[in-house]
Design an enzyme around this catalytic site. Structure first.
Site, PDB file in Angstrom:
ATOM      1  N   ASP A  27     -11.904 -75.722  19.193  1.00  0.00           N
ATOM      2  CA  ASP A  27     -10.395 -75.962  19.318  1.00  0.00           C
ATOM      3  C   ASP A  27      -9.591 -75.357  18.786  1.00  0.00           C
ATOM      4  O   ASP A  27      -9.965 -74.583  17.510  1.00  0.00           O
ATOM      5  CB  ASP A  27      -9.993 -77.853  19.432  1.00  0.00           C
ATOM      6  CG  ASP A  27      -8.953 -77.941  20.002  1.00  0.00           C
ATOM      7  OD1 ASP A  27      -8.082 -77.197  20.716  1.00  0.00           O
ATOM      8  OD2 ASP A  27      -9.060 -78.965  19.950  1.00  0.00           O
ATOM      9  N   ASN A  75     -10.465 -78.626  32.254  1.00  0.00           N
ATOM     10  CA  ASN A  75      -9.308 -77.883  32.022  1.00  0.00           C
ATOM     11  C   ASN A  75      -8.170 -77.044  33.057  1.00  0.00           C
ATOM     12  O   ASN A  75      -7.522 -75.745  32.959  1.00  0.00           O
ATOM     13  CB  ASN A  75      -9.710 -76.851  30.548  1.00  0.00           C
ATOM     14  CG  ASN A  75     -10.632 -77.323  29.852  1.00  0.00           C
ATOM     15  OD1 ASN A  75     -11.475 -77.121  28.718  1.00  0.00           O
ATOM     16  ND2 ASN A  75      -9.241 -78.286  28.730  1.00  0.00           N
TER      17      ASN A  75
HETATM   18  C1  FPP Z   1      -8.787 -75.081  23.081  1.00  0.00           C
HETATM   19  O1  FPP Z   1      -8.038 -74.288  21.996  1.00  0.00           O
HETATM   20  C2  FPP Z   1     -10.319 -74.300  23.481  1.00  0.00           C
HETATM   21  C3  FPP Z   1     -10.739 -73.454  24.509  1.00  0.00           C
HETATM   22  C4  FPP Z   1      -9.650 -74.588  25.758  1.00  0.00           C
HETATM   23  C5  FPP Z   1     -11.361 -72.526  25.142  1.00  0.00           C
HETATM   24  C6  FPP Z   1     -12.501 -71.892  24.567  1.00  0.00           C
HETATM   25  C7  FPP Z   1     -12.914 -70.926  25.060  1.00  0.00           C
HETATM   26  C8  FPP Z   1     -12.761 -70.006  24.003  1.00  0.00           C
HETATM   27  C9  FPP Z   1     -13.393 -70.114  22.646  1.00  0.00           C
HETATM   28  C10 FPP Z   1     -13.326 -68.396  24.697  1.00  0.00           C
HETATM   29  C11 FPP Z   1     -14.556 -69.220  25.795  1.00  0.00           C
HETATM   30  C12 FPP Z   1     -15.017 -67.304  26.041  1.00  0.00           C
HETATM   31  C13 FPP Z   1     -16.310 -67.632  26.509  1.00  0.00           C
HETATM   32  C14 FPP Z   1     -16.887 -66.147  26.918  1.00  0.00           C
HETATM   33  C15 FPP Z   1     -17.489 -68.577  26.825  1.00  0.00           C
HETATM   34  P1  FPP Z   1      -6.765 -74.637  23.044  1.00  0.00           P
HETATM   35  O2  FPP Z   1      -5.828 -73.278  23.678  1.00  0.00           O
HETATM   36  O3  FPP Z   1      -6.901 -75.949  23.507  1.00  0.00           O
HETATM   37  O4  FPP Z   1      -5.690 -74.487  21.147  1.00  0.00           O
HETATM   38  P2  FPP Z   1      -5.125 -75.386  21.305  1.00  0.00           P
HETATM   39  O5  FPP Z   1      -5.175 -77.145  21.188  1.00  0.00           O
HETATM   40  O6  FPP Z   1      -4.407 -74.926  19.797  1.00  0.00           O
HETATM   41  O7  FPP Z   1      -3.507 -75.347  21.962  1.00  0.00           O
END
Ligand code: FPP
Length: 258
Positions: A27, A75
């Site tokens: 996250d 998501n």
């Molecule tokens: C949460 O951060 C993260 C995600 C929803 C996606 C996680 C994905 C990756 C790390 C890359 C995936 C790649 C592969 C190759 C599988 P957020 O966007 O919710 O962050 P925030 O809460 O700070 O907005």
């Protein structure tokens, strides 16, 4: 951001005990992006790059199973642009990392449903799993379009379809219908970026897991941070519903609570 490879001769911290299955809710990519004045997509790219560093570190610590929560069944409500960018990252990750991961003995496994992906991307994911299926240094489950409730419902459907008699359904049998069949339960759940919730991740497999949260955003979750989590885990006393000292193994049977 360019994440340097983890030196294979890195001095490791001595751990009294080591988790067999680490599960991570990655996250904070968005907040990292904001902090670094780049787009959310760039934040996710930095997050994807960090995956290699984490796999390499856990492999050095001989952790046999890692599950990464990359995209949940919830998501899809994100802006289309962001969803597309996350989907594209899977392809980039395979192009960029597969060869090295394979050479390092990493077995890649996808959890969740690939149905919404293009047939080309589905094929590439399936080929990556096929190529690495006999590797045994570390199994990396990438949960993409995954939800814990969905996984449990699917298991129930398959049990019914198989005509399993009710009196044969116990925890052991049920676990064989999950996507983690054959793997140990998660014993350490890490969530970066400070939130303290499970968000529909591995609901069954985390029943006895230890939780570790850190305010560090996922792209900054580096080797030192991983070690911090492993050290904290090694000091936790796990009782699995009992009262005594740390028990190495969860006792069998369905009656244990707490
Ligand atoms: C949460 O951060 C993260 C995600 C929803 C996606 C996680 C994905 C990756 C790390 C890359 C995936 C790649 C592969 C190759 C599988 P957020 O966007 O919710 O962050 P925030 O809460 O700070 O907005």
């Amino acid at each position: 951001m360019v994440v340097a490879p983890v030196p294979q001769d890195r001095q490791l911290v001595e751990l009294a005990k080591r988790p067999q299955h680490v599960a991570i809710i990655m996250d904070g990519n968005g907040r990292w992006a904001q902090q670094n004045s780049v787009s959310r997509q760039a934040g996710h790219r930095a997050g994807a790059e960090n995956i290699r560093r984490v796999i390499e570190t856990l492999a050095l610590y001989e952790v046999p199973v890692l599950t990464l929560f990359a995209f949940s069944t919830e998501n899809w409500v994100r802006p289309r642009r962001e969803v597309n960018a996350l989907i594209r990252l899977i392809g980039h990750f395979i192009d960029r990392e597969l060869k090295q991961l394979h050479e390092n003995g990493v077995r890649l496994h996808h959890m969740g449903s690939l149905d919404p992906l293009s047939s080309d991307l589905r094929r590439r994911v399936e080929e990556a799993m096929e190529l690495t299926k006999d590797n045994d240094r570390i199994t990396v489950n990438v949960a993409f379009n995954y939800g814990g409730r969905m996984e449990i419902l699917e298991a129930v459907r398959h049990i019914i379809e198989d005509g399993v008699p009710a009196d044969r359904i116990d925890e052991e049998l049920f676990a064989t219908y999950l996507e983690t069949d054959g793997l140990p339960d998660a014993d350490l759940v890490i969530r970066t970026a400070g939130e303290q919730r499970l968000s529909n991740f591995l609901l069954w497999q985390t029943a006895y897991a230890e939780y570790y949260t850190t305010p560090v955003y996922w792209p900054d979750f580096n080797v030192d941070e991983i070690e911090r989590a492993l050290i904290e885990f090694s000091h936790r006393q796990r009782r699995f519903g009992g009262v005594g000292e740390d028990q190495a193994k969860r006792p069998p049977g369905p009656k244990h609570t707490g």
